[in-house]
Design an enzyme around this catalytic site. Sequence first.
Site, PDB file in Angstrom:
ATOM      1  N   GLU A  34       0.831  -1.204   0.000  1.00 40.40           N
ATOM      2  CA  GLU A  34       0.000   0.000   0.000  1.00 40.40           C
ATOM      3  C   GLU A  34       0.866   1.254   0.000  1.00 40.40           C
ATOM      4  O   GLU A  34       1.843   1.343   0.733  1.00 40.40           O
ATOM      5  CB  GLU A  34      -0.899   0.008   1.241  1.00 40.40           C
ATOM      6  CG  GLU A  34      -1.823  -1.201   1.286  1.00 40.40           C
ATOM      7  CD  GLU A  34      -2.784  -1.177   2.468  1.00 40.40           C
ATOM      8  OE1 GLU A  34      -2.898  -0.131   3.137  1.00 40.40           O
ATOM      9  OE2 GLU A  34      -3.405  -2.209   2.713  1.00 40.40           O
ATOM     10  N   CYS A  73       3.797   8.516   0.538  1.00 40.13           N
ATOM     11  CA  CYS A  73       4.030   7.754   1.758  1.00 40.13           C
ATOM     12  C   CYS A  73       4.192   6.284   1.349  1.00 40.13           C
ATOM     13  O   CYS A  73       3.270   5.688   0.800  1.00 40.13           O
ATOM     14  CB  CYS A  73       2.853   7.961   2.699  1.00 40.13           C
ATOM     15  SG  CYS A  73       2.905   6.918   4.155  1.00 40.13           S
ATOM     16  N   CYS A 114       4.062  -5.780   9.624  1.00 40.06           N
ATOM     17  CA  CYS A 114       5.064  -5.148  10.482  1.00 40.06           C
ATOM     18  C   CYS A 114       5.271  -6.003  11.713  1.00 40.06           C
ATOM     19  O   CYS A 114       4.332  -6.628  12.205  1.00 40.06           O
ATOM     20  CB  CYS A 114       4.577  -3.756  10.885  1.00 40.06           C
ATOM     21  SG  CYS A 114       5.796  -2.837  11.849  1.00 40.06           S
ATOM     22  N   CYS A 144       2.328  -2.467  17.078  1.00 38.44           N
ATOM     23  CA  CYS A 144       1.692  -1.345  17.782  1.00 38.44           C
ATOM     24  C   CYS A 144       0.192  -1.627  17.928  1.00 38.44           C
ATOM     25  O   CYS A 144      -0.469  -2.014  16.950  1.00 38.44           O
ATOM     26  CB  CYS A 144       1.933  -0.035  17.049  1.00 38.44           C
ATOM     27  SG  CYS A 144       3.694   0.325  16.868  1.00 38.44           S
ATOM     28  N   CYS A 152      -2.553   0.117  15.702  1.00 39.48           N
ATOM     29  CA  CYS A 152      -2.290   0.178  14.261  1.00 39.48           C
ATOM     30  C   CYS A 152      -2.788  -1.073  13.558  1.00 39.48           C
ATOM     31  O   CYS A 152      -2.545  -2.198  14.011  1.00 39.48           O
ATOM     32  CB  CYS A 152      -0.792   0.343  14.049  1.00 39.48           C
ATOM     33  SG  CYS A 152      -0.246   0.051  12.365  1.00 39.48           S
ATOM     34  N   CYS A 178      -2.509   7.651   9.275  1.00 36.28           N
ATOM     35  CA  CYS A 178      -1.564   6.935  10.142  1.00 36.28           C
ATOM     36  C   CYS A 178      -2.249   5.827  10.936  1.00 36.28           C
ATOM     37  O   CYS A 178      -3.268   6.041  11.554  1.00 36.28           O
ATOM     38  CB  CYS A 178      -0.955   7.951  11.106  1.00 36.28           C
ATOM     39  SG  CYS A 178       0.170   7.231  12.262  1.00 36.28           S
TER      40      CYS A 178
HETATM   41 FE1  SF4 Z   1       4.467  -1.019  12.436  1.00 38.95          FE
HETATM   42 FE2  SF4 Z   1       2.064   0.103  12.614  1.00 38.95          FE
HETATM   43 FE3  SF4 Z   1       3.784   0.357  14.601  1.00 38.95          FE
HETATM   44 FE4  SF4 Z   1       4.209   1.638  12.256  1.00 38.95          FE
HETATM   45  S1  SF4 Z   1       2.526   2.013  13.707  1.00 38.95           S
HETATM   46  S2  SF4 Z   1       5.724   0.500  13.495  1.00 38.95           S
HETATM   47  S3  SF4 Z   1       3.388   0.118  10.810  1.00 38.95           S
HETATM   48  S4  SF4 Z   1       2.865  -1.573  13.883  1.00 38.95           S
END
Ligand code: SF4
Length: 343
Positions: free
Chosen positions: A94, A107, A114, A118, A121, A335
């Site tokens: 993406e 971006c 990932c 987080c 996220c 974000c």
């Molecule tokens: Fe990974 Fe999402 Fe944390 Fe960014 S915000 S480091 S993409 S888990």
Amino acid sequence: MGADRKIMALPRADLRKHLQESYGFRGFRGDQVFSWMHGKRVRSFAEMTNIAADARRLLSESERLTLPVESGRLEASDGTVKLLLQADDGAPVEAVMIPEPDRLTACLSVQVGCRMGCTFCQTGAAGFRRDLAADEMVAQLYALQEIAERRISNVVLMGMGEPLDNLPAVEDALSIITDDMGICIGARKITVSTVGIPEGIQRLQSLEGAFGLALSLHSARQETRERLVPAARRWKLEDVRSALLEYAREKGRRVTLEYCLIGGVNDSREEAEALARFASGLPCKINLIVYNPVEGMDWRRPSDRAVDSFAEYLYPRCPAVTVRRSRGREVAAACGQLGASLL
Ligand code: SF4
């Protein structure tokens, strides 16, 4: 060159070396091929018309020029575009384009998923699938440039993934993007966003070019931070801060502290005080990003009052504070909202 590493993933110096070692091409040939791939952005060796037909044939027999292809596009009314691409192996990638009057920002994602996990996220929730190669990163930029009405002026590595967790490929991509025979976007117009891996920051510091550095801080209190960014357990905030300070001094530019304000989690006075302490003496600017609720996650958007009072505490204490009510919400391009294609 590893068997799977594609020619488009090579910075110019590596490309010259590879073409010399594999085909006996002289150095200038490497420059020509680089310029066709990254400057003119052609999609086949046949289009590289200043290269001898024999050499082109040789290249098309042995090298691949394939890039991720577009599989979908979403456009928000504010002009933000989210592009969905598909890599060779079907992995979803993406990329987002954010127009502003004085700049056009791409971006880019650096991984499929990932590892940082987080908790606010969508990408983090989807887990990690694989690293992206440098060509898959630059391909996002080229795909966005193709549909843009003006030149992309800025790049942020803030899409899916943690750039400092995939540094070799990120370094190659940065070298390709900044090369004056390629798309040529200067280091100062490129920002690398990280959860704060001190060794990675040091390595980035050793690169030529004053790349922008943004820390996804989200709380300047270790305990709250670990709740939001579980990977942060491995790195103490004071070590992250020291690495940032050194980076800012060495590169002569401010770093950015990204702080996603989440209702009832990190929007208290105590948190604001900790943030002001963290920022004190650090050449930095602070971006407060009001959290975008993501379906299936428990976090909530803070009240306007909480946002205002958090920001008002910081204004007189920190030199540059901005509040961002994220753009692109309606296409889930803001974000923490990338990664839907992984779920
Ligand atoms: Fe990974 Fe999402 Fe944390 Fe960014 S915000 S480091 S993409 S888990």
